[in-house]
Design a protein around this motif. Structure first.
Motif, PDB file in Angstrom:
ATOM      1  N   TYR A  12       0.818  -1.213   0.000  1.00  0.00           N
ATOM      2  CA  TYR A  12       0.000   0.000   0.000  1.00  0.00           C
ATOM      3  C   TYR A  12       0.852   1.264   0.000  1.00  0.00           C
ATOM      4  CZ  TYR A  12       0.849   0.633   5.019  1.00  0.00           C
ATOM      5  OH  TYR A  12       1.429   0.833   6.223  1.00  0.00           O
ATOM      6  N   PHE A  15       1.169   3.687  -3.106  1.00  0.00           N
ATOM      7  CA  PHE A  15       0.084   4.596  -3.470  1.00  0.00           C
ATOM      8  C   PHE A  15       0.208   5.906  -2.694  1.00  0.00           C
ATOM      9  CE2 PHE A  15      -1.328   0.418  -4.566  1.00  0.00           C
ATOM     10  CZ  PHE A  15      -2.027   0.604  -5.749  1.00  0.00           C
ATOM     11  N   HIS A  19      -4.500   7.453   0.275  1.00  0.00           N
ATOM     12  CA  HIS A  19      -5.145   6.172  -0.043  1.00  0.00           C
ATOM     13  C   HIS A  19      -4.812   5.089   0.975  1.00  0.00           C
ATOM     14  CE1 HIS A  19      -5.926   6.912  -4.576  1.00  0.00           C
ATOM     15  NE2 HIS A  19      -5.838   8.061  -3.945  1.00  0.00           N
ATOM     16  N   ARG A  22      -7.505   3.220   3.404  1.00  0.00           N
ATOM     17  CA  ARG A  22      -8.469   2.331   2.750  1.00  0.00           C
ATOM     18  C   ARG A  22      -7.807   1.112   2.130  1.00  0.00           C
ATOM     19  NH1 ARG A  22     -13.679   5.174   0.409  1.00  0.00           N
ATOM     20  NH2 ARG A  22     -14.093   6.486   2.190  1.00  0.00           N
ATOM     21  N   PHE A  73     -13.248   5.304  -3.898  1.00  0.00           N
ATOM     22  CA  PHE A  73     -12.409   6.488  -3.945  1.00  0.00           C
ATOM     23  C   PHE A  73     -13.084   7.522  -4.833  1.00  0.00           C
ATOM     24  CE2 PHE A  73      -9.088   3.272  -3.101  1.00  0.00           C
ATOM     25  CZ  PHE A  73      -8.500   3.857  -1.993  1.00  0.00           C
ATOM     26  N   ARG A  77      -9.525  11.719  -5.582  1.00  0.00           N
ATOM     27  CA  ARG A  77      -8.547  10.803  -4.984  1.00  0.00           C
ATOM     28  C   ARG A  77      -7.900   9.918  -6.048  1.00  0.00           C
ATOM     29  NH1 ARG A  77      -7.420  12.994  -0.360  1.00  0.00           N
ATOM     30  NH2 ARG A  77      -9.022  12.887   1.208  1.00  0.00           N
TER      31      ARG A  77
END
Length: 120
Positions: A12, A15, A19, A22, A73, A77
């Protein structure tokens, strides 16, 4: 095992920071599992494996319909994925080594907590 899972657990971080929350949580999966559990309690005993699969399939179809009608999103975003300023951080380049070290600390503290709960 933790070393093997490290690339997946830290994926993750590729990103934008907005973000991360989530992406690193599995709230959607947990919510779906709770809904399947709630519906299966009503039935209590399934006559066959196929009936259980149909119930889970119906819940998943409902989730799919919900997701088609909404966005996880927002469009703004999603545009952050293509904005270098958001990907690198507002003040320039992000120190990825520091972020990975912090993420490792979080994972290790979570594992330590799980060990303490298991032994208690």
């Amino acid at each position: 095992m933790l070393e093997e899972a490290e690339p997946d657990a830290l994926a993750y971080l590729d990103f934008p920071p907005t973000h991360w929350k989530r992406l690193r949580t599995n709230n959607v999966q947990e919510r779906t599992n709770r809904e399947i559990k709630r519906r299966s309690r009503v039935v209590q005993v399934f006559p066959s494996t196929g009936s259980l699969v149909r119930l889970a399939g119906a819940v998943m179809c409902e989730q799919d319909e919900t997701w088609q009608e909404s966005r996880y999103f927002s469009e703004a975003r999603m545009n952050e994925l293509y904005d270098e300023g958001c990907r690198r951080g507002i003040e320039g380049r992000v120190d990825w080594a520091q972020l990975e070290a912090e993420a490792r600390k979080m994972i290790e503290s979570g594992l330590e907590l799980a060990d303490r709960v298991e032994t208690a």
